[in-house]
Enzyme design. Structure first.
Site: not given
Length: 439
Positions: A101, A104, A232, A268, A271, A296, A307, A309
């Site tokens: 991003h 980031d 996404e 993802e 998701h 993802d 989420d 991750d």
């Protein structure tokens, strides 16, 4: 500058018998699978945000990690230090791609002009790092959800000035992605949704985000960006209900605004499960609808409703995913980005490697087993046989629009149709998949 991961030269393939935790046991980049290098099938990417931006904080606790670039100091200097460590990590992990991003990699600053200046500096830094390392950009994106200004969304915000700020971020991030040779640009609607319908105009917000996406497509063509645009999907979190709920919802949105030929999806795993679907379902749906783009790769916790991750570790789940991707011809501009983070208690800096190595080995095994399924062809044969009737004269006339409802009714009566149910053989198919996996 001093190496951060100074105890490791580079992660290499050592085979399944190796006990080295900092080696690949199944991912051999140069191994040929179905006539293509394993690395070219999988197109691995490491993400900037979870790996280098998350400090280990959660809803109930402060940052748990001691990262040198997350200390107080000059924001731009710290961003450059973070880039040094990031590209050291990418090189030593032996991944060909990374993703980011805008905020980031670059400090947001106190004003729009500071944001633009900082991002311009850091884009040049990233270009230098890419040239020196050979690591490429899989995709870039803009974070239009973290700052308080985006509390009510970005493209769906009731304030057109917030919409304009978001447009500036996306405009700038798209240009940076193009400058860095990015192969895709991702749009994730983190707060494009609502908390309550009591203060929400659904039609208005849908028109806003539709126009926003049209402008993104227009800018892509104006600048000559050759990458793929990706949305996404995610059903909720941080908002109660998000407009990019799942693959099917995104496809309906794209059709409404005439964008189904312009934008694909980045799927993802976590998701998908939050939306009540399997990862396999979302991949297969995107392929069936012609909008599959990228992945993802991660996983959620079935006992938790958010989420998490986590790094993917299910060979069984991902074999079916890779089977669908291989059948569809594989990735073009997309790849497998690890949108995953180590757990909050995993405070050793080498835990970052352990998480990625395990995930890469998982996807490598999944690829190998999926290739066996492709080569054997039994599953495809069973499915083809199940639908064989649609290749008959009757089936083709129906699909080609040569028979009306009335004509079909007459046909059924004249031929005294009495079709009998044929077994779906689900248990047989599940057993076959297990034999591919376990012998």
């Amino acid at each position: 500058m001093q190496s951060y991961f100074n105890e490791l030269e580079q992660v290499r393939y050592e085979g399944s018998q190796s006990t080295n935790p900092l080696a690949f046991h199944h991912y051999n980049p140069d191994e040929m699978i179905l006539g293509k290098r394993m690395a070219d099938h999988l197109r691995f990417a490491a993400c900037y945000w979870h790996t280098f931006c998350w400090g280990g904080a959660d809803m109930f606790g402060a940052n748990a990690f001691d990262r040198p670039w997350q200390q107080p100091g000059d924001a731009l200097a710290l961003a450059k230090r973070k880039a040094e460590v990031a590209f050291e990590f990418f090189h030593k992990l032996n991944v060909p791609y990374y993703c980011f991003h805008d905020v980031d990699v670059s400090p947001e600053g106190a004003s729009l002009q500071e944001y633009l200046n900082n991002f311009a500096v850091m884009t040049d830094v990233l270009a230098e790092k890419q040239a020196a390392s050979g690591v490429k950009l899989l995709w870039g994106t803009a974070n239009c959800f973290t700052h308080p200004r985006y509390g009510a969304g970005a493209a769906t915000n009731p304030d057109p000035e917030v919409f304009s700020w978001a447009a500036t971020q996306v405009f700038t991030a798209m240009n940076a992605t193009r400058q860095l040779g990015g192969e895709n640009y991702v749009l994730w609607g983190g707060r494009e949704g609502y908390e309550t319908l009591l203060n929400t105009d659904l039609r208005q917000e849908r028109e806003q985000i539709g126009r926003f996406m049209q402008m993104v497509v227009e800018h892509k063509h104006k600048t000559g960006f050759q990458g793929t645009l990706l949305i996404e999907p995610k059903p909720q979190e941080p908002t109660k209900h998000q407009y990019d709920y799942d693959v099917a919802t995104v496809y309906g949105f794209l059709k409404q605004f005439g964008l189904e030929k312009e934008i694909k999806v980045n799927i993802e795993a976590n998701h998908a499960t939050l939306a009540g679907h399997s990862f396999h379902h979302e991949i297969a749906s995107a392929i069936a609808l012609g909008i599959f783009g990228s992945v993802d790769a991660n996983r959620g916790d079935p006992q938790l409703g958010w989420d998490t991750d986590q790094f993917p570790n299910s060979v069984e789940e991902n074999t079916l995913v890779m089977f669908e991707i291989l059948k569809a011809g594989g990735f073009t501009t997309g790849g497998l980005n690890f949108d995953a983070k180590v757990r909050r208690q995993s405070t050793d800096k080498y835990d970052l490697f352990y998480g990625h190595i395990g995930a890469m080995d998982t996807m490598a095994l999944a690829l190998k087993f999926a290739a066996k399924m492709i080569e054997d062809g039994q599953l495809d044969q069973i499915v083809a046989k199940r639908y064989a009737g649609w290749n008959s004269e009757l089936g083709q006339q129906i699909l080609q629009g040569k028979m009306s409802l009335e004509e079909l009714s007459r046909y059924a009566s004249q031929h005294n149709l009495n079709p009998q149910h044929q077994s779906g053989h689900q248990e047989l198919l599940e057993n076959k998949v297990n034999r591919y996996l376990f012998g």
